[in-house]
Scaffold this motif. Structure first.
Motif: not given
Length: 823
Positions: A740-766
């Motif tokens: 399953i694709i999972q999106f994780f939001f983490e608030d920062t002073n200037s917006g938020f960081d986003l961590y995405i785990l795809n169906e194979h648990n590979q990670v992208e960070i924005y």
């Protein structure tokens, strides 16, 4: 106009009386008892009457007059004698809705009642009224009547109130369309009339047109044409937007899991409505116009189900879809459930109407007889109907998606409701290679077979290699030319399909024909183990479970059912007792593993592994389906069908599985990798337990192994962070889950960081994303909802309903990260 208002009241009263009488005809004595007593139960409130809580419970229905026969029943059955001033009027009206009072009502129909109130109750007193509803539902259940009571505030639709999507509540999936269904199907049991029916269908009073529904209502009051206190107002249907069709269609798909025939009709009605968009003229408008023109005899007295069928029929004829037209006629016939091929001495208005319809449709006696015998259908007929229904539902769903794209729509449904609905649909409808498809039509009472024969076909034959099951004895004359019931490449999946679809009973005879001449007595043992360990009927998945990550619940690990390396062992000469590296020849005594499990979404999955590395492959696959906060499957059962050393194999594999599960769920959260060495079939293998998953590797020498561990760059490592500058928050490990694709939001002073785990648990960070999380969640959901990629096969009968999950990373009082599902 004054005459028209009084005439409208008379038409509404006459219709209510007629439909009330029709609701009682042909129903059980228990249904008639509950149905007739409901207004009195909510008008009075007394310890002697069902539903009593305390003296302050809201009660009293406006303008209710107690019929003499009901007064006698209250006295005789409950010892309650009402007094003249016994009730206040805190409830505006009781209305039945749905199929009740229509031709669609049958002895199997549920009874849905709206308890209508008008902003006159505090929240605490409303909760007390809801408690009374639950007690009355329990009383009805004791009378063998399925009753659902809804407390509905008149301003719900005007102010767009949405309760959470639970049980029968459609949450944000439907809004004005739910009100349209209410106006279309509602029948007054007691209390105030619906003001909507008194507002002129053309908004014109005495040749004066009014631009809006509200202004027209004000004019009726100012001209003293209506006494506002006599009517309850749920508002107009003018807010019906194109965006709502999608959520409503999803809701009907959701309902189709338990009531497929009714849901198919309602889905096609939505499609018919969308076909005429932007002109919105639902059936409720047609009903109102007929009532105001005194044309209430139309469509068998404005019968809601009859008019639904008529609208869908006209639509399907217009688009020349005769295939689905035949299906909805079947669905309508089965929903009415009058069984015309069977004699019935009692007169029935439903039967008369249905007789006229089947004559008009030119149906044969054979067709009617087959439909009437639906409760005795076996698996072939049930599956045929299941496939047709599913294809029809998905065709309607696809047409509404196309409608959404044409009109550039956003879905109005909330992300939480969307996640719950789609996940329920995913669990019920998604066709996946290892998934057991269960046929839930609620149509046939008995799918059990007297005989089941399992036949194995080898690789070099004309037919596909694998296993076939027949409901015939293994006699050549019986099998030849006879269609098999089901095929699977692997035996466990085929037997499980038979079991979970109810084909196997205590008296079913089993036969086997195996070209490899294997010991098939163990198949009987497996069936016995399956029946003892896995219940077929379990509680439905809760909305909380559907919204959360999927977890394995019942797990059976099945060893050597199809391939048993121990069958040719010479036990007396062996020294090593390691079952994965046994004896002088260092043989693995586990030749096949099947993982059979039910998960928290109530899916049933089978995974098959064979060959010398099947243990490693099974461990890797199983553990990668467990997120770190998951509850342990309880219990984990191991079934071993080896000819020799069955107990030793079972014990050692259980010990290995326990150790590996413990390592998976307790892997250190500082990104260290733990390694477990194993000697299997004469080779050295290593299981790597990493933060987001498990992998296994073979190394030629110790130098390669230690180099890989120290550099943490094992080939195939699940963790692949594209942004190497920062660590992935370790708290994410607790919910990371393959599939399953999972999106994780983490608030920062200037917006938020986003961590995405795809169906194979590979990670992208924005980093430092702009905009709002709410818009991003909505855009992501809309992308998946309206994407063609969701249709996973070429046919319209398969849709990927497994939408992403969204999480918020927060900090607690001591500065520690915590993760919550994003609502």
């Amino acid at each position: 106009m004054l005459y028209n208002i009084s005439n409208i009241k008379k038409e509404l009263k006459d219709l209510a009386n007629l439909k009330y009488e029709r609701a009682l005809i042909g129903m059980s004595a228990e249904f008639q008892y509950v149905f007739s007593l409901l207004p009195a139960i909510f008008h009075f409130h007394d310890p002697k009457i069902p539903g009593y809580i305390n003296e302050d419970t809201p009660h009293g229905i406006a303008y209710y007059h107690l019929p003499h026969e009901i007064e006698k029943q209250l006295k005789n059955d409950f010892g309650f004698i009402p007094t003249a001033n016994a009730a206040k009027s805190e409830i505006s009206a009781l209305y039945s809705m749905g199929s009740t009072c229509s031709i669609g009502q049958s002895v199997q129909s549920d009874l849905d009642i709206w308890i209508c109130i008008e902003n006159n109750l505090s929240e605490s007193r409303k909760q007390t009224l809801l408690q009374k509803c639950r007690l009355v539902e329990q009383w009805a259940e004791k009378q063998q009547v399925k009753l659902t009571l809804f407390v509905v505030n008149a301003d719900r639709f005007v102010n767009k109130h949405h309760e959470c999507l639970m049980g029968e509540n459609c949450g944000s999936a439907q809004h004005i369309l739910l009100l349209e269904e209410f106006y279309r199907t509602a029948n007054l049991l007691a209390g105030k009339y619906l003001l909507w029916f008194a507002v002129p269908y053309n908004l014109t009073i005495n040749n004066v047109s009014h631009p809006t529904y509200e202004q027209c209502v004000n004019a009726l009051v100012e001209l003293k044409l209506v006494n506002r206190e006599e009517w309850i107002d749920f508002g107009p249907l003018t807010g019906l937007s194109a965006e709502e069709y999608f959520g409503a269609c999803l809701w009907q798909l959701y309902k189709s899991i338990d009531s497929p025939f009714k849901a198919v009709l309602k889905t096609l009605l939505l499609e018919a409505y969308s076909w005429s968009y932007p002109e919105n003229r639902p059936i409720a408008y047609e009903m109102r116009e007929c009532i105001q023109k005194s044309e209430t005899k139309k469509n068998i007295y404005l019968d809601s189900y009859y008019m639904l069928l008529d609208r869908i029929t006209k639509y399907l004829i217009e688009i020349k879809d005769l295939e689905r037209l035949e299906l909805i006629r079947n669905c309508f016939y089965l929903k009415v459930n009058e069984k015309l091929s069977q004699p019935n001495k009692a007169a029935s208005w439903r039967r008369d109407v249905l007789n006229n319809l089947v004559k008009k449709w030119n149906w044969s006696e054979q067709r009617i007889t087959k439909l009437d015998a639906s409760n005795t259908w076996k698996i072939q007929s049930v599956r045929e109907m299941h496939e047709i229904l599913l294809h029809t539902m998905m065709t309607g769903y696809r047409n509404l998606l196309n409608f959404g794209r044409r009109n550039n729509l956003d879905s109005l449904i909330s992300p939480q409701d969307l996640a719950i609905l789609t996940r329920k649909l995913y669990a019920s409808f998604e066709v996946l290679p290892g998934k057991i498809t269960t046929l839930k039509l609620n149509i046939s009472n008995d799918l059990q077979e007297e005989v089941l024969t399992f036949i194995h076909v080898k690789e070099d034959r004309i037919n596909r290699a694998g296993w076939y099951v027949y409901n015939q004895k293994p006699v050549l004359e019986s099998i030849l030319g006879h269609q098999y019931l089901e095929y699977s490449k692997y035996l466990v999946k085929l037997i499980s399909w038979c079991y979970f679809n109810g084909l196997i009973s205590d008296t079913t005879e089993f036969y086997y024909h195996d070209a490899d001449d294997r010991d098939n007595s163990k198949i009987n043992r497996f069936i016995s183990d399956l029946k003892e360990y896995f219940p077929i009927i379990v509680p439905a998945a809760t909305e909380e479970q559907l919204y959360g990550p999927c977890e394995i619940r019942h797990l059976a690990i099945i060893l050597n059912l199809e391939n048993d390396p121990s069958s040719n062992l010479e036990l007396e000469y062996e020294i090593s007792k390691n079952v994965l590296n046994y004896g002088k020849k260092e043989l693995s005594l586990v030749g096949s593993i099947d993982l059979l499990y039910r998960n928290s979404w109530n899916e049933i999955r089978v995974l098959h592994f064979s060959g010398s590395l099947c243990v490693l492959e099974a461990i890797k696959t199983l553990l990668n389906r467990m997120h770190k906060d998951a509850d342990l499957p309880n219990p984990i059962e191991i079934f071993c069908y080896s000819k020799y050393l069955s107990i030793e194999i079972k014990q050692q594999i259980k010990k290995l599985m326990d150790e590996c599960i413990e390592l998976r769920l307790t892997t250190t959260q500082n990104n260290f990798t733990q390694v477990k060495p194993l000697r299997i079939d004469g080779s050295s293998w290593y299981l790597f337990f990493e933060r987001l998953g498990v992998s296994f590797h073979q190394f030629e020498n110790a130098v390669d192994f230690y180099g890989a561990v120290s550099n943490n760059k094992v080939q195939g490592r699940p963790l692949n962070i594209l942004d190497e500058t920062d660590e992935l928050p370790k708290e994410i490990d607790s919910v990371a889950y393959e599939g399953i694709i999972q999106f994780f939001f983490e608030d920062t002073n200037s917006g938020f960081d986003l961590y995405i785990l795809n169906e194979h648990n590979q990670v992208e960070i924005y980093r430092n994303c702009n905009g709002t999380k709410e818009n991003m969640v909505k855009d992501i959901n809309d992308f998946y909802v309206l994407s063609d990629d969701r249709f996973t096969f070429t046919t319209s009968s398969s849709v990927n309903f497994n939408l992403p999950q969204f999480y918020q990373i927060t900090y607690n009082d001591v500065g520690k990260r915590e993760i919550f599902l994003l609502n």
